[in-house]
Design an enzyme around this catalytic site. Structure first.
Site, PDB file in Angstrom:
ATOM      1  N   HIS A 206      40.263  25.672  97.808  1.00 30.54           N
ATOM      2  CA  HIS A 206      40.556  25.040  99.103  1.00 30.54           C
ATOM      3  C   HIS A 206      40.934  26.033 100.192  1.00 30.54           C
ATOM      4  CE1 HIS A 206      44.725  25.720  97.835  1.00 30.54           C
ATOM      5  NE2 HIS A 206      45.041  25.622  99.108  1.00 30.54           N
TER       6      HIS A 206
HETATM    7  C1  UD1 Z   1      47.118  23.493 103.794  1.00 32.62           C
HETATM    8  C2  UD1 Z   1      47.857  24.815 103.999  1.00 32.62           C
HETATM    9  C3  UD1 Z   1      47.596  25.725 102.822  1.00 32.62           C
HETATM   10  C4  UD1 Z   1      47.931  25.043 101.510  1.00 32.62           C
HETATM   11  C5  UD1 Z   1      47.211  23.704 101.418  1.00 32.62           C
HETATM   12  C6  UD1 Z   1      47.675  22.970 100.181  1.00 32.62           C
HETATM   13  C7  UD1 Z   1      48.085  25.467 106.367  1.00 32.62           C
HETATM   14  C8  UD1 Z   1      47.594  26.360 107.431  1.00 32.62           C
HETATM   15  N1  UD1 Z   1      47.390  25.479 105.200  1.00 32.62           N
HETATM   16  O1  UD1 Z   1      45.738  23.791 103.787  1.00 32.62           O
HETATM   17  O2  UD1 Z   1      48.405  26.887 102.944  1.00 32.62           O
HETATM   18  O3  UD1 Z   1      47.539  25.876 100.450  1.00 32.62           O
HETATM   19  O4  UD1 Z   1      47.522  22.904 102.571  1.00 32.62           O
HETATM   20  O5  UD1 Z   1      46.783  21.997  99.756  1.00 32.62           O
HETATM   21  O6  UD1 Z   1      49.058  24.773 106.560  1.00 32.62           O
HETATM   22  N2  UD1 Z   1      42.317  16.615 104.933  1.00 32.62           N
HETATM   23  C9  UD1 Z   1      42.058  15.312 104.601  1.00 32.62           C
HETATM   24  N3  UD1 Z   1      43.071  14.568 104.081  1.00 32.62           N
HETATM   25  C10 UD1 Z   1      44.331  15.034 103.895  1.00 32.62           C
HETATM   26  C11 UD1 Z   1      44.577  16.369 104.257  1.00 32.62           C
HETATM   27  C12 UD1 Z   1      43.578  17.149 104.763  1.00 32.62           C
HETATM   28  O7  UD1 Z   1      40.933  14.824 104.750  1.00 32.62           O
HETATM   29  O8  UD1 Z   1      45.195  14.289 103.405  1.00 32.62           O
HETATM   30  C13 UD1 Z   1      41.205  17.443 105.442  1.00 32.62           C
HETATM   31  C14 UD1 Z   1      41.061  17.415 106.956  1.00 32.62           C
HETATM   32  O9  UD1 Z   1      39.705  17.480 107.262  1.00 32.62           O
HETATM   33  C15 UD1 Z   1      41.747  18.701 107.387  1.00 32.62           C
HETATM   34  C16 UD1 Z   1      41.433  19.636 106.231  1.00 32.62           C
HETATM   35  O10 UD1 Z   1      41.448  18.807 105.081  1.00 32.62           O
HETATM   36  O11 UD1 Z   1      41.272  19.190 108.609  1.00 32.62           O
HETATM   37  C17 UD1 Z   1      42.427  20.762 106.068  1.00 32.62           C
HETATM   38  O12 UD1 Z   1      43.768  20.260 105.993  1.00 32.62           O
HETATM   39  P1  UD1 Z   1      44.994  21.157 106.485  1.00 32.62           P
HETATM   40  O13 UD1 Z   1      46.267  20.482 106.147  1.00 32.62           O
HETATM   41  O14 UD1 Z   1      44.802  21.582 107.884  1.00 32.62           O
HETATM   42  O15 UD1 Z   1      44.848  22.482 105.654  1.00 32.62           O
HETATM   43  P2  UD1 Z   1      44.664  22.653 104.082  1.00 32.62           P
HETATM   44  O16 UD1 Z   1      43.351  23.291 103.835  1.00 32.62           O
HETATM   45  O17 UD1 Z   1      44.996  21.405 103.379  1.00 32.62           O
HETATM   46  N1  UDP Z   2      47.492  19.822  92.294  1.00 33.57           N
HETATM   47  C1  UDP Z   2      47.448  18.480  91.941  1.00 33.57           C
HETATM   48  N2  UDP Z   2      46.238  17.846  91.955  1.00 33.57           N
HETATM   49  C2  UDP Z   2      45.075  18.483  92.275  1.00 33.57           C
HETATM   50  C3  UDP Z   2      45.137  19.856  92.612  1.00 33.57           C
HETATM   51  C4  UDP Z   2      46.365  20.498  92.626  1.00 33.57           C
HETATM   52  O1  UDP Z   2      48.483  17.874  91.632  1.00 33.57           O
HETATM   53  O2  UDP Z   2      44.032  17.835  92.261  1.00 33.57           O
HETATM   54  C5  UDP Z   2      48.797  20.481  92.306  1.00 33.57           C
HETATM   55  C6  UDP Z   2      48.885  21.705  91.430  1.00 33.57           C
HETATM   56  O3  UDP Z   2      49.172  21.326  90.101  1.00 33.57           O
HETATM   57  C7  UDP Z   2      49.989  22.503  92.085  1.00 33.57           C
HETATM   58  C8  UDP Z   2      49.812  22.179  93.550  1.00 33.57           C
HETATM   59  O4  UDP Z   2      49.037  20.984  93.610  1.00 33.57           O
HETATM   60  O5  UDP Z   2      51.258  22.055  91.657  1.00 33.57           O
HETATM   61  C9  UDP Z   2      49.102  23.292  94.264  1.00 33.57           C
HETATM   62  O6  UDP Z   2      48.748  22.878  95.541  1.00 33.57           O
HETATM   63  P1  UDP Z   2      47.507  23.462  96.344  1.00 33.57           P
HETATM   64  O7  UDP Z   2      46.581  24.138  95.428  1.00 33.57           O
HETATM   65  O8  UDP Z   2      46.999  22.353  97.177  1.00 33.57           O
HETATM   66  O9  UDP Z   2      48.211  24.481  97.349  1.00 33.57           O
HETATM   67  P2  UDP Z   2      48.762  25.976  97.231  1.00 33.57           P
HETATM   68  O10 UDP Z   2      49.658  26.076  96.048  1.00 33.57           O
HETATM   69  O11 UDP Z   2      47.583  26.884  97.158  1.00 33.57           O
HETATM   70  O12 UDP Z   2      49.463  26.186  98.529  1.00 33.57           O
END
Ligand code: UD1
Ligand code: UDP
Length: 365
Positions: A206
Protein backbone atom coordinates in the site's frame (compact mmCIF):
# COMPACT_ATOMS: atom_id res chain seq x y z
CA UNK A 1 -5.48 12.85 40.55
CA UNK A 2 -6.87 12.15 37.09
CA UNK A 3 -5.23 13.44 33.94
CA UNK A 4 -6.96 14.05 30.63
CA UNK A 5 -5.36 12.71 27.44
CA UNK A 6 -6.62 13.69 24.01
CA UNK A 7 -5.55 10.98 21.57
CA UNK A 8 -5.72 11.36 17.81
CA UNK A 9 -6.07 8.35 15.52
CA UNK A 10 -7.15 8.08 11.91
CA UNK A 11 -5.54 5.21 10.02
CA UNK A 12 -5.70 1.42 10.40
CA UNK A 13 -2.42 0.84 12.25
CA UNK A 14 -3.27 3.62 14.69
CA UNK A 15 -6.48 1.90 15.76
CA UNK A 16 -4.48 -1.23 16.58
CA UNK A 17 -1.89 0.75 18.56
CA UNK A 18 -4.57 2.80 20.34
CA UNK A 19 -6.40 -0.37 21.40
CA UNK A 20 -3.38 -1.34 23.50
CA UNK A 21 -2.89 2.09 25.01
CA UNK A 22 -6.58 2.75 25.70
CA UNK A 23 -6.81 -0.54 27.56
CA UNK A 24 -3.82 0.50 29.70
CA UNK A 25 -5.41 3.90 30.36
CA UNK A 26 -8.60 2.26 31.57
CA UNK A 27 -6.65 -0.13 33.78
CA UNK A 28 -4.69 2.77 35.30
CA UNK A 29 -7.89 4.25 36.70
CA UNK A 30 -6.18 7.66 36.63
CA UNK A 31 -6.38 8.66 32.98
CA UNK A 32 -9.45 9.97 31.28
CA UNK A 33 -9.05 9.59 27.52
CA UNK A 34 -10.86 11.62 24.89
CA UNK A 35 -10.29 9.88 21.57
CA UNK A 36 -10.49 11.77 18.28
CA UNK A 37 -10.88 9.81 15.02
CA UNK A 38 -9.88 12.08 12.15
CA UNK A 39 -11.75 9.98 9.60
CA UNK A 40 -8.63 9.50 7.44
CA UNK A 41 -9.65 5.84 7.05
CA UNK A 42 -13.38 5.26 6.93
CA UNK A 43 -14.26 2.01 5.08
CA UNK A 44 -15.84 -0.51 7.43
CA UNK A 45 -12.92 -2.91 6.87
CA UNK A 46 -10.32 -0.16 7.42
CA UNK A 47 -11.85 1.34 10.55
CA UNK A 48 -15.01 0.07 12.33
CA UNK A 49 -13.92 -3.56 12.33
CA UNK A 50 -10.91 -2.72 14.54
CA UNK A 51 -13.00 -0.76 17.03
CA UNK A 52 -15.39 -3.71 17.32
CA UNK A 53 -12.84 -6.55 17.42
CA UNK A 54 -10.42 -4.83 19.77
CA UNK A 55 -13.13 -3.25 21.94
CA UNK A 56 -11.77 0.26 21.48
CA UNK A 57 -14.07 2.84 23.05
CA UNK A 58 -16.15 4.73 20.47
CA UNK A 59 -14.25 7.96 19.74
CA UNK A 60 -15.72 11.04 21.36
CA UNK A 61 -15.18 12.92 18.10
CA UNK A 62 -15.15 11.74 14.49
CA UNK A 63 -13.89 14.57 12.31
CA UNK A 64 -14.85 12.76 9.07
CA UNK A 65 -12.11 14.42 7.01
CA UNK A 66 -12.00 11.57 4.49
CA UNK A 67 -9.50 11.24 1.65
CA UNK A 68 -7.68 13.97 -0.25
CA UNK A 69 -4.31 15.42 -1.14
CA UNK A 70 -1.84 15.85 1.69
CA UNK A 71 -2.51 19.58 2.07
CA UNK A 72 -6.28 19.38 1.96
CA UNK A 73 -6.51 16.34 4.21
CA UNK A 74 -4.04 17.59 6.81
CA UNK A 75 -5.47 21.10 6.69
CA UNK A 76 -9.01 19.88 7.39
CA UNK A 77 -7.70 17.86 10.31
CA UNK A 78 -5.73 20.77 11.76
CA UNK A 79 -8.71 23.09 11.74
CA UNK A 80 -10.99 20.59 13.42
CA UNK A 81 -8.49 19.24 15.96
CA UNK A 82 -7.77 22.79 17.09
CA UNK A 83 -11.45 23.26 17.94
CA UNK A 84 -11.51 20.02 19.93
CA UNK A 85 -8.38 20.99 21.88
CA UNK A 86 -9.88 24.35 22.80
CA UNK A 87 -13.03 22.68 24.02
CA UNK A 88 -11.39 19.79 25.91
CA UNK A 89 -8.26 21.52 27.31
CA UNK A 90 -6.34 18.24 27.76
CA UNK A 91 -3.20 17.68 29.84
CA UNK A 92 -1.65 15.72 26.97
CA UNK A 93 -2.02 15.31 23.23
CA UNK A 94 -1.15 11.73 22.30
CA UNK A 95 -0.28 10.88 18.69
CA UNK A 96 0.78 7.60 17.09
CA UNK A 97 3.15 6.73 14.28
CA UNK A 98 3.65 8.75 11.12
CA UNK A 99 0.44 9.45 9.21
CA UNK A 100 -1.14 12.75 8.28
CA UNK A 101 -3.34 12.32 11.38
CA UNK A 102 -0.15 12.19 13.50
CA UNK A 103 1.17 15.40 11.97
CA UNK A 104 -2.11 17.26 12.39
CA UNK A 105 -2.52 16.20 16.03
CA UNK A 106 1.03 17.17 16.97
CA UNK A 107 0.96 20.48 15.14
CA UNK A 108 -2.45 21.60 16.39
CA UNK A 109 -1.54 20.82 20.01
CA UNK A 110 1.90 22.35 19.84
CA UNK A 111 0.53 25.66 18.55
CA UNK A 112 -1.91 25.75 21.46
CA UNK A 113 0.88 24.88 23.94
CA UNK A 114 -0.60 21.53 24.88
CA UNK A 115 2.23 19.06 25.59
CA UNK A 116 2.59 16.38 22.92
CA UNK A 117 3.50 12.74 23.50
CA UNK A 118 4.46 10.70 20.43
CA UNK A 119 4.11 6.92 20.43
CA UNK A 120 6.55 5.21 18.04
CA UNK A 121 8.88 8.20 18.10
CA UNK A 122 12.35 8.18 16.59
CA UNK A 123 11.85 5.92 13.59
CA UNK A 124 13.65 6.99 10.44
CA UNK A 125 13.91 5.63 6.92
CA UNK A 126 16.27 8.50 5.94
CA UNK A 127 14.16 8.91 2.82
CA UNK A 128 12.64 12.38 3.03
CA UNK A 129 10.47 11.78 -0.03
CA UNK A 130 8.22 9.55 2.06
CA UNK A 131 5.25 11.41 3.56
CA UNK A 132 5.69 9.23 6.64
CA UNK A 133 9.29 10.43 7.12
CA UNK A 134 8.18 14.06 6.85
CA UNK A 135 5.36 13.48 9.34
CA UNK A 136 7.51 11.69 11.89
CA UNK A 137 10.34 14.24 11.79
CA UNK A 138 7.95 17.12 12.46
CA UNK A 139 6.00 15.21 15.11
CA UNK A 140 9.20 14.22 16.93
CA UNK A 141 10.59 17.74 16.94
CA UNK A 142 7.32 19.13 18.31
CA UNK A 143 6.97 16.49 21.01
CA UNK A 144 7.56 16.96 24.71
CA UNK A 145 7.67 13.21 25.30
CA UNK A 146 9.15 10.82 22.75
CA UNK A 147 7.96 7.30 23.51
CA UNK A 148 10.28 5.08 21.51
CA UNK A 149 9.86 1.44 20.46
CA UNK A 150 13.53 0.50 19.98
CA UNK A 151 17.10 1.40 20.89
CA UNK A 152 17.58 2.36 17.24
CA UNK A 153 14.89 5.01 17.61
CA UNK A 154 16.71 6.50 20.62
CA UNK A 155 19.92 6.66 18.61
CA UNK A 156 18.15 8.33 15.67
CA UNK A 157 16.75 11.01 17.97
CA UNK A 158 20.12 11.60 19.65
CA UNK A 159 21.58 12.27 16.20
CA UNK A 160 18.99 15.04 15.75
CA UNK A 161 19.80 16.54 19.14
CA UNK A 162 16.76 15.12 20.93
CA UNK A 163 17.65 13.36 24.16
CA UNK A 164 17.50 13.49 27.94
CA UNK A 165 14.34 12.93 29.98
CA UNK A 166 12.06 13.60 27.02
CA UNK A 167 13.02 10.34 25.31
CA UNK A 168 11.68 7.20 26.98
CA UNK A 169 12.12 3.72 25.58
CA UNK A 170 8.80 1.99 26.26
CA UNK A 171 8.91 -0.84 23.70
CA UNK A 172 6.62 -1.43 20.76
CA UNK A 173 2.86 -1.35 21.32
CA UNK A 174 2.46 -3.58 18.25
CA UNK A 175 4.13 -6.35 20.24
CA UNK A 176 1.55 -5.90 23.02
CA UNK A 177 -1.18 -6.05 20.37
CA UNK A 178 0.21 -9.20 18.84
CA UNK A 179 0.33 -10.97 22.22
CA UNK A 180 -3.27 -9.92 22.79
CA UNK A 181 -4.40 -11.45 19.47
CA UNK A 182 -2.48 -14.69 19.87
CA UNK A 183 -1.90 -17.10 17.01
CA UNK A 184 -5.28 -18.68 16.61
CA UNK A 185 -7.77 -15.89 16.75
CA UNK A 186 -8.69 -15.93 13.09
CA UNK A 187 -11.53 -18.43 12.97
CA UNK A 188 -11.81 -20.38 9.76
CA UNK A 189 -10.37 -17.94 7.20
CA UNK A 190 -7.48 -20.26 6.27
CA UNK A 191 -9.95 -23.07 5.47
CA UNK A 192 -12.36 -20.77 3.67
CA UNK A 193 -9.59 -19.60 1.36
CA UNK A 194 -8.57 -23.23 0.74
CA UNK A 195 -5.07 -22.59 2.11
CA UNK A 196 -2.70 -25.13 3.61
CA UNK A 197 -0.72 -23.87 6.63
CA UNK A 198 2.90 -23.03 5.75
CA UNK A 199 2.14 -23.51 2.05
CA UNK A 200 1.19 -19.98 1.03
CA UNK A 201 2.68 -16.50 0.84
CA UNK A 202 0.93 -13.55 2.48
CA UNK A 203 1.50 -10.15 0.92
CA UNK A 204 0.37 -6.56 1.52
CA UNK A 205 1.16 -3.53 -0.65
CA UNK A 206 0.00 0.00 0.00
CA UNK A 207 2.93 2.36 0.34
CA UNK A 208 2.69 5.38 -1.96
CA UNK A 209 6.24 4.91 -3.27
CA UNK A 210 5.09 1.51 -4.62
CA UNK A 211 1.47 2.06 -5.59
CA UNK A 212 2.01 5.42 -7.28
CA UNK A 213 4.95 4.25 -9.39
CA UNK A 214 3.63 2.02 -12.20
CA UNK A 215 7.02 0.34 -12.76
CA UNK A 216 7.43 -0.59 -9.10
CA UNK A 217 3.84 -1.81 -8.77
CA UNK A 218 4.22 -3.89 -11.94
CA UNK A 219 7.47 -5.39 -10.56
CA UNK A 220 5.71 -6.35 -7.32
CA UNK A 221 2.62 -7.83 -8.97
CA UNK A 222 4.68 -9.56 -11.66
CA UNK A 223 7.01 -11.02 -9.03
CA UNK A 224 4.13 -12.22 -6.84
CA UNK A 225 2.49 -13.68 -9.92
CA UNK A 226 5.59 -15.81 -10.70
CA UNK A 227 5.65 -16.96 -7.08
CA UNK A 228 1.97 -17.95 -7.40
CA UNK A 229 2.99 -20.60 -9.97
CA UNK A 230 4.63 -22.43 -7.06
CA UNK A 231 2.77 -21.29 -3.90
CA UNK A 232 -0.58 -19.50 -3.54
CA UNK A 233 -0.19 -15.78 -2.81
CA UNK A 234 -2.88 -14.10 -0.68
CA UNK A 235 -3.09 -10.32 -0.94
CA UNK A 236 -5.59 -8.44 1.23
CA UNK A 237 -5.92 -5.35 -0.90
CA UNK A 238 -5.56 -1.89 0.66
CA UNK A 239 -8.08 0.53 -0.90
CA UNK A 240 -5.27 2.71 -2.29
CA UNK A 241 -3.95 -0.30 -4.24
CA UNK A 242 -7.44 -1.53 -5.14
CA UNK A 243 -8.27 1.83 -6.71
CA UNK A 244 -5.07 1.87 -8.75
CA UNK A 245 -5.59 -1.68 -10.04
CA UNK A 246 -9.20 -0.95 -10.94
CA UNK A 247 -8.14 1.65 -13.47
CA UNK A 248 -5.35 -0.34 -15.11
CA UNK A 249 -5.97 -3.44 -17.23
CA UNK A 250 -2.26 -4.27 -17.45
CA UNK A 251 -1.83 -4.34 -13.67
CA UNK A 252 -5.11 -6.24 -13.23
CA UNK A 253 -3.84 -8.89 -15.62
CA UNK A 254 -0.60 -9.18 -13.62
CA UNK A 255 -2.66 -9.72 -10.47
CA UNK A 256 -4.89 -12.39 -12.03
CA UNK A 257 -3.04 -15.34 -10.45
CA UNK A 258 -3.12 -13.84 -6.94
CA UNK A 259 -5.78 -14.50 -4.32
CA UNK A 260 -7.01 -10.94 -3.91
CA UNK A 261 -9.24 -10.38 -0.91
CA UNK A 262 -10.70 -7.34 0.83
CA UNK A 263 -8.79 -5.98 3.81
CA UNK A 264 -9.34 -8.28 6.77
CA UNK A 265 -9.77 -7.62 10.48
CA UNK A 266 -6.88 -7.82 12.93
CA UNK A 267 -7.61 -11.36 14.11
CA UNK A 268 -7.95 -12.74 10.57
CA UNK A 269 -4.70 -10.98 9.68
CA UNK A 270 -2.99 -12.56 12.68
CA UNK A 271 -4.21 -15.98 11.51
CA UNK A 272 -2.92 -15.37 7.97
CA UNK A 273 0.44 -14.26 9.35
CA UNK A 274 0.71 -17.18 11.76
CA UNK A 275 0.01 -19.70 8.98
CA UNK A 276 1.96 -18.19 6.08
CA UNK A 277 5.26 -19.67 4.87
CA UNK A 278 6.60 -16.16 4.28
CA UNK A 279 5.31 -12.60 4.29
CA UNK A 280 6.17 -10.12 1.51
CA UNK A 281 5.11 -6.59 2.39
CA UNK A 282 5.78 -2.88 2.30
CA UNK A 283 3.86 -2.32 5.55
CA UNK A 284 5.67 -1.20 8.68
CA UNK A 285 3.44 -3.09 11.10
CA UNK A 286 3.31 -6.30 9.08
CA UNK A 287 7.15 -6.56 8.99
CA UNK A 288 7.18 -6.80 12.76
CA UNK A 289 4.20 -9.11 12.95
CA UNK A 290 6.04 -11.52 10.64
CA UNK A 291 8.78 -11.63 13.28
CA UNK A 292 6.32 -12.00 16.16
CA UNK A 293 4.87 -15.04 14.38
CA UNK A 294 8.31 -16.46 13.56
CA UNK A 295 7.95 -16.00 9.79
CA UNK A 296 10.57 -14.80 7.33
CA UNK A 297 9.75 -11.48 5.70
CA UNK A 298 10.73 -9.87 2.41
CA UNK A 299 10.27 -6.11 2.60
CA UNK A 300 9.43 -4.67 -0.78
CA UNK A 301 11.06 -1.30 -0.24
CA UNK A 302 14.40 0.48 -0.62
CA UNK A 303 14.83 0.89 3.12
CA UNK A 304 13.17 -0.02 6.41
CA UNK A 305 12.76 1.70 9.76
CA UNK A 306 12.85 -1.69 11.51
CA UNK A 307 16.52 -2.39 10.91
CA UNK A 308 16.80 -4.80 13.87
CA UNK A 309 14.92 -7.41 11.86
CA UNK A 310 17.33 -7.17 8.96
CA UNK A 311 20.26 -7.45 11.38
CA UNK A 312 18.71 -10.50 13.07
CA UNK A 313 18.19 -12.19 9.71
CA UNK A 314 14.37 -12.23 9.82
CA UNK A 315 13.83 -9.54 7.22
CA UNK A 316 15.30 -9.22 3.75
CA UNK A 317 15.05 -5.88 1.97
CA UNK A 318 14.17 -6.22 -1.69
CA UNK A 319 13.62 -3.01 -3.64
CA UNK A 320 10.97 -3.79 -6.27
CA UNK A 321 13.23 -3.18 -9.26
CA UNK A 322 11.96 -6.04 -11.40
CA UNK A 323 9.51 -8.93 -11.26
CA UNK A 324 12.42 -11.38 -11.42
CA UNK A 325 14.18 -9.79 -8.44
CA UNK A 326 10.97 -9.84 -6.35
CA UNK A 327 10.19 -13.49 -7.20
CA UNK A 328 13.76 -14.61 -6.58
CA UNK A 329 13.91 -12.86 -3.20
CA UNK A 330 10.66 -14.45 -2.03
CA UNK A 331 11.32 -17.98 -3.27
CA UNK A 332 14.88 -18.09 -1.97
CA UNK A 333 13.84 -16.78 1.47
CA UNK A 334 11.07 -19.31 2.16
CA UNK A 335 12.15 -21.47 5.10
CA UNK A 336 14.99 -19.12 6.13
CA UNK A 337 14.68 -18.22 9.79
CA UNK A 338 16.65 -15.56 11.62
CA UNK A 339 18.28 -15.46 15.02
CA UNK A 340 16.08 -16.30 18.00
CA UNK A 341 16.13 -15.29 21.65
CA UNK A 342 16.35 -11.52 21.11
CA UNK A 343 13.64 -9.12 22.32
CA UNK A 344 14.13 -5.96 20.24
CA UNK A 345 10.56 -4.73 20.85
CA UNK A 346 10.37 -4.96 24.63
CA UNK A 347 8.35 -7.18 26.92
CA UNK A 348 4.79 -6.61 25.72
CA UNK A 349 4.07 -3.98 28.36
CA UNK A 350 4.56 -0.85 26.26
CA UNK A 351 0.92 0.22 26.79
CA UNK A 352 1.27 0.15 30.55
CA UNK A 353 4.58 1.98 30.40
CA UNK A 354 3.02 4.72 28.28
CA UNK A 355 0.21 5.17 30.81
CA UNK A 356 2.75 5.37 33.67
CA UNK A 357 4.97 7.86 31.86
CA UNK A 358 2.07 10.17 30.98
CA UNK A 359 0.93 10.21 34.60
CA UNK A 360 4.44 10.80 35.92
CA UNK A 361 5.23 13.64 33.54
CA UNK A 362 1.88 15.43 33.51
CA UNK A 363 1.80 19.13 34.28
CA UNK A 364 -1.83 19.24 35.35
CA UNK A 365 -3.36 22.68 34.88
C1 UD1 B 1 -1.93 6.03 5.23
C2 UD1 B 1 -0.62 6.60 5.78
C3 UD1 B 1 0.44 5.52 5.76
C4 UD1 B 1 -0.02 4.27 6.48
C5 UD1 B 1 -1.36 3.81 5.92
C6 UD1 B 1 -1.88 2.66 6.75
C7 UD1 B 1 -0.33 9.00 5.33
C8 UD1 B 1 0.37 10.01 4.51
N1 UD1 B 1 -0.17 7.71 4.97
O1 UD1 B 1 -1.70 5.69 3.88
O2 UD1 B 1 1.61 6.01 6.41
O3 UD1 B 1 0.94 3.27 6.30
O4 UD1 B 1 -2.31 4.89 5.99
O5 UD1 B 1 -2.82 1.89 6.08
O6 UD1 B 1 -1.00 9.36 6.28
N2 UD1 B 1 -9.12 4.91 0.90
C9 UD1 B 1 -10.37 4.35 0.84
N3 UD1 B 1 -10.98 4.03 2.01
C10 UD1 B 1 -10.43 4.25 3.24
C11 UD1 B 1 -9.16 4.84 3.27
C12 UD1 B 1 -8.51 5.16 2.11
O7 UD1 B 1 -10.92 4.13 -0.24
O8 UD1 B 1 -11.05 3.92 4.26
C13 UD1 B 1 -8.43 5.21 -0.37
C14 UD1 B 1 -8.69 6.62 -0.90
O9 UD1 B 1 -8.73 6.55 -2.29
C15 UD1 B 1 -7.45 7.38 -0.46
C16 UD1 B 1 -6.37 6.32 -0.54
O10 UD1 B 1 -7.01 5.11 -0.16
O11 UD1 B 1 -7.18 8.48 -1.27
C17 UD1 B 1 -5.19 6.58 0.36
O12 UD1 B 1 -5.61 6.80 1.71
P1 UD1 B 1 -4.74 7.72 2.69
O13 UD1 B 1 -5.30 7.64 4.06
O14 UD1 B 1 -4.54 9.06 2.11
O15 UD1 B 1 -3.32 7.06 2.65
P2 UD1 B 1 -2.92 5.53 2.87
O16 UD1 B 1 -2.31 5.03 1.61
O17 UD1 B 1 -4.03 4.79 3.47
N1 UDP C 1 -3.81 -5.34 8.87
C1 UDP C 1 -5.08 -5.86 9.03
N2 UDP C 1 -5.77 -6.26 7.92
C2 UDP C 1 -5.24 -6.18 6.66
C3 UDP C 1 -3.93 -5.66 6.52
C4 UDP C 1 -3.24 -5.23 7.65
O1 UDP C 1 -5.59 -5.96 10.16
O2 UDP C 1 -5.93 -6.56 5.72
C5 UDP C 1 -3.10 -4.89 10.07
C6 UDP C 1 -1.76 -5.54 10.28
O3 UDP C 1 -1.92 -6.78 10.93
C7 UDP C 1 -1.02 -4.51 11.10
C8 UDP C 1 -1.57 -3.20 10.58
O4 UDP C 1 -2.79 -3.51 9.92
O5 UDP C 1 -1.34 -4.64 12.47
C9 UDP C 1 -0.61 -2.56 9.62
O6 UDP C 1 -1.22 -1.49 8.99
P1 UDP C 1 -0.82 -0.98 7.53
O7 UDP C 1 -0.06 -2.01 6.82
O8 UDP C 1 -2.07 -0.47 6.92
O9 UDP C 1 0.06 0.30 7.87
P2 UDP C 1 1.58 0.54 8.30
O10 UDP C 1 1.90 -0.34 9.46
O11 UDP C 1 2.44 0.27 7.11
O12 UDP C 1 1.63 1.99 8.62
Amino acid sequence: MTIKVLSVVGARPQFIKAAVVSRAFMESGAISEVMVHTGQHYDEGMSDIFFEELAIPVPAYNLAVGSGGHGAQTGRMLEKIEEVIKRERPDWMLVYGDTNSTLAGALAASKLHVPVAHVEAGLRSFNKKMPEEQNRIVADHLSDLLLTPTQTANRNLAREGIGGDRVILVGDVMYDASLFAGDNAGGDLIDRLGLVPDRFILSTVHRAENTDDPARLAAILGGLSSVADKLPVVLPLHPRTRNILAGNAELEALAAKLTLIDPVGYFDMAALEANAALIATDSGGVQKEAYFHGKPCVTLRDETEWVELVELGWNRLQPPKSAEAVAEAILSTVGKKGKSGERPYGDGDAGKRIADVLMRHARVS
